[in-house]
Design a protein around this motif. Structure first.
Motif, PDB file in Angstrom:
ATOM      1  N   ALA A 106       0.859  -1.181   0.000  1.00 47.72           N
ATOM      2  CA  ALA A 106       0.000   0.000   0.000  1.00 47.72           C
ATOM      3  C   ALA A 106       0.898   1.235   0.000  1.00 47.72           C
ATOM      4  N   SER A 134      -6.840  -3.368  -4.361  1.00 44.58           N
ATOM      5  CA  SER A 134      -7.523  -2.144  -3.965  1.00 44.58           C
ATOM      6  C   SER A 134      -8.675  -2.478  -3.033  1.00 44.58           C
ATOM      7  N   LYS A 138      -7.931   0.723   2.177  1.00 48.45           N
ATOM      8  CA  LYS A 138      -6.614   1.054   1.638  1.00 48.45           C
ATOM      9  C   LYS A 138      -6.637   2.431   0.974  1.00 48.45           C
ATOM     10  N   GLU A 142      -4.479   5.734   2.158  1.00 50.61           N
ATOM     11  CA  GLU A 142      -3.540   6.328   1.210  1.00 50.61           C
ATOM     12  C   GLU A 142      -3.890   7.784   0.909  1.00 50.61           C
ATOM     13  N   PHE A 355      -3.822  -6.210   4.186  1.00 50.98           N
ATOM     14  CA  PHE A 355      -3.194  -5.721   2.959  1.00 50.98           C
ATOM     15  C   PHE A 355      -2.142  -6.657   2.379  1.00 50.98           C
ATOM     16  N   GLN A 358      -4.029 -10.408   2.507  1.00 54.00           N
ATOM     17  CA  GLN A 358      -5.253 -10.220   1.731  1.00 54.00           C
ATOM     18  C   GLN A 358      -6.402 -11.094   2.256  1.00 54.00           C
TER      19      GLN A 358
END
Length: 696
Positions: A106, A134, A138, A142, A355, A358
């Motif tokens: 990320a 995505s 996230k 960001e 992240f 997953q």
């Protein structure tokens, strides 16, 4: 024979693997498990040092042991050994390793120097884990820079608490062990001598650190193993001799009874119980020295059973000898840093689960609830003793965190200044191939932190110097968020401007565990890499039917593979090397100056031991041959390292906090750290520094 040797090969590999794992597990005793192994010295004393001392009965003892047992089972065993050790970063562990994993999956990094070529590193993504995905969470993290800054501060605080813990834990452990020499009788060793002996032991321990982890592990591993076996046997003896009913306390029911009976006093005693898991984070933080399998083997095979037997035996003994519980100095250290680091790891692991692995966000929430709630209870109990001594590691951590963040903040502001004030390619193109000045023989290596574009300091060179080098290479030494960068994937080569400008870019990539050593062959590697890039570019242009230079394109150049460069390397001392197709533009004066340089530079003359020639047997395009010839001429004329000597100042309209951070704190750190020329191992005799002021 083949039928017999076929199955034998996997069997031999398995035996070799088992021997290696066993050896690493043995070494880990002397490095990883020192704190955990010595914790039985002071856990019960510290737990009973407060108001829990008023509850001296068997039920309290049983409940306290049950609490210790389930803490050891849930946190070190279940959380770390079974789950957290799987979140290694190419074999590295710790807070920064988790942050590195997150930054690769990320866009959490605050320094905007990421490149798509970095994702092609063989160590960038973990095996079996896909690329970046995505998700709404996230994208939300960001998008908000303040949240990413908070994440960085959270990581820095956790890492600095490890440092704070490392300042006090060795002294506590050694002093606790030496205090066992005291005798309550008149002939016992006085407290002053105990402290003196502990100081001697500590000095001896730290004096051995420079010999490396390998030797320290072999030296102390037998001591820790003997210690563990001893406390395990003693614990088993106490169980049999004093109270074998202690096995009933393995039930979590006794934990409930403990808190029902002791209430707030039992909650306050958690600061002492917390000492039973000091050093747990070392299993993950020291992962780079060993392997996850070896650390698991050592913990499950020896550490966990021996500690459980010892705590169980102590509880059996105390249930029949309550007066043996004595107060001690160590109640003032509620070792707070340990639980804070574990708490930080829990939250970072939750982000890794989402992240990096997953997995579903519900699984991450389950992880936080299961382990974070336990750690939050211990943290709340430990915080109550901050005025009694727990403030010390916190103060250390905040000081270290402030230093780290100021350095990061100043470096980021300096990078953003370079990024916003890059020299436009339009301006460079208007100067023409000569850049408006005389191009003299030689290679000029211009060091910059930018991975794209031309730094503003280059305009100072062009406008203030009457001449510049025939070949210019913008060199960027970049740190990527991986532990190690394979040597063969270290160099990224590209072109700046049209082909006739003879301007290139070289990005040298290092991981956060790589040691930047003085590479005597850097210049040779650089020339070979640029030559290979020129050939690759020509081949791609020929296949596409266009000979236009691919400006801005970067290619990974494998330095171990010297084929495809169009060059041959020869010994510079071998005068009978045949006819050379390179054109030497050096005058007699330059030759004599080079001779003087080689004599004065001593060991640096090793950089000049080889020379390059264009291979005669290869069919090379005339334009490529001319470019290679210019490159080799420049190499023969000499290499100059050009670096900016920067002064970073806050803008006049900056607030007081920013002015203090940049003009005083960051400036102080820069003045007291190694200069760029030293850190990059640049030969002093070939160095040119150009001053420049950054107003950030």
């Amino acid at each position: 024979m083949d039928a017999e040797t076929g199955p034998a090969a996997p069997q031999d590999q398995w035996k070799s693997y088992c021997r290696t794992i066993s050896l690493l597990a043995f070494q880990s005793f002397g490095v990883v498990y020192g704190d955990l192994s010595t914790s039985p010295l002071y856990v019960y004393k510290s737990a009973f040092s407060g108001r829990l001392n008023n509850y001296r009965d068997e039920t309290t003892i049983f409940g306290l042991f049950s609490l210790i047992f389930w803490t050891l089972t849930l946190l070190p065993l279940l959380k770390y050994v079974i789950i957290v050790l799987n979140a290694d970063d190419n074999g590295e562990g710790g807070t920064f390793a988790l942050y590195s994993l997150l930054c690769r999956h990320a866009k959490f990094s605050l320094l905007p120097n990421q490149q798509s070529a970095d994702e092609e590193l063989s160590t960038y993504y973990q095996p079996g884990v896909g690329g970046i995905i995505s998700s709404p969470l996230k994208r939300f993290l960001e998008k908000h820079r303040k949240l990413r800054t908070c994440l960085l501060l959270f990581v820095l605080f956790g890492a600095c608490m490890v440092i704070g813990d490392g300042v006090f834990t060795p002294a506590i452990s050694v002093l606790s062990a030496i205090s066992g020499l005291k005798d309550p009788g008149p002939g016992g060793i006085p407290d002053g001598w105990v402290v003196f002996i502990a100081c001697i032991v500590l000095v001896g321990l730290f004096a051995l650190q420079h010999r490396g982890t390998h030797r320290v592990a072999f030296m102390f591993a037998p001591i820790v193993v003997v210690w563990l076996l001893s406390i395990g046997v003693i614990g088993l003896y106490n169980i049999i001799h004093w109270n074998h009913r202690i096995f009933l306390a393995l039930s979590p029911h006794y934990v409930i009874k403990f808190f029902k009976m002791t209430g707030k006093d039992g909650w306050l005693s958690l600061g002492g119980v917390l000492l039973a898991i000091t050093g747990t984070e070392a299993m993950f933080a020291d992962l780079g020295h060993f392997t996850a399998a070896s650390i698991r083997l050592a913990f499950v095979g020896a550490i966990y059973p021996c500690l459980v037997l010892q705590y169980m035996g102590q509880a059996a003994f105390l249930s029949r000898n309550m007066s043996a519980v004595e107060d001690s100095f160590y109640q003032s250290v509620p070792s707070l840093a340990c639980i804070v680091v574990m708490f930080v790891t829990t939250w970072l692991m939750a982000l890794v689960i989402i992240f990096v692995w997953q997995k579903n966000i519900l699984l991450a929430l389950l992880f936080v609830v299961a382990f974070g709630s336990i750690e939050a209870v211990y943290l709340s109990a430990a915080v109550t003793k901050v005025p009694q001594g727990g403030w010390a590691p916190i103060v250390f951590a905040f000081v270290f965190m402030l230093v780290m963040y100021v350095w990061h903040y100043g470096s980021r502001r300096k990078y953003l200044f370079d990024l916003q004030n890059k020299v436009s390619m339009k301006w460079i193109l208007t100067l023409g191939p000569s850049l408006g000045i005389v191009r003299v023989p030689g290679i000029g290596l211009i060091y910059t932190e930018l991975v794209t574009g031309v730094p503003s300091i280059f305009s100072h060179f062009v406008t203030n110097l009457p001449a510049f080098h025939q070949v210019l290479v913008f060199v960027c030494v970049k740190s990527v968020p991986v532990p190690f960068v394979p040597e063969d994937e270290r160099y990224l080569i590209g072109r700046i401007g049209p082909r006739e400008y003879r301007m290139y870019r070289c990005i040298v990539r290092y991981g956060y565990k790589d040691v930047q050593k003085d590479d005597e062959n850097f210049e040779n590697h650089l020339v070979m890499s640029i030559a290979k890039f020129i050939q690759m570019e020509a081949e791609e242009a020929a296949s596409s039917g266009s000979y236009e230079s691919s400006e801005g394109r970067m290619a990974v150049i494998h330095t171990e593979d010297t084929t495809g460069t169009g060059l041959v390397m020869r010994d510079s001392n071998n005068e009978a090397s045949g006819t050379s197709l390179t054109r030497s533009s050096r005058s007699e004066t330059l030759r004599s100056l080079q001779s003087i340089y080689e004599q004065e530079s001593g060991s640096l003359s090793r950089r000049r031991r080889v020379r390059f020639e264009i291979a005669e047997e290869e069919r090379i395009d005339p334009q490529v041959r001319d470019e290679l010839a210019d490159l080799l001429d420049a190499k023969e004329a000499g290499v100059t390292y050009i670096i900016g000597h920067s002064y970073v100042k806050a803008r006049k309209n900056s607030n007081f906090l920013k002015t203090f951070a940049i003009d005083y704190a960051y400036s102080f750190l820069r003045k007291n750290c190694r200069g760029p020329a030293v850190a990059l191992h640049i030969p002093h005799i070939s160095l040119v520094e150009v001053g420049m002021i950054y107003y950030v």
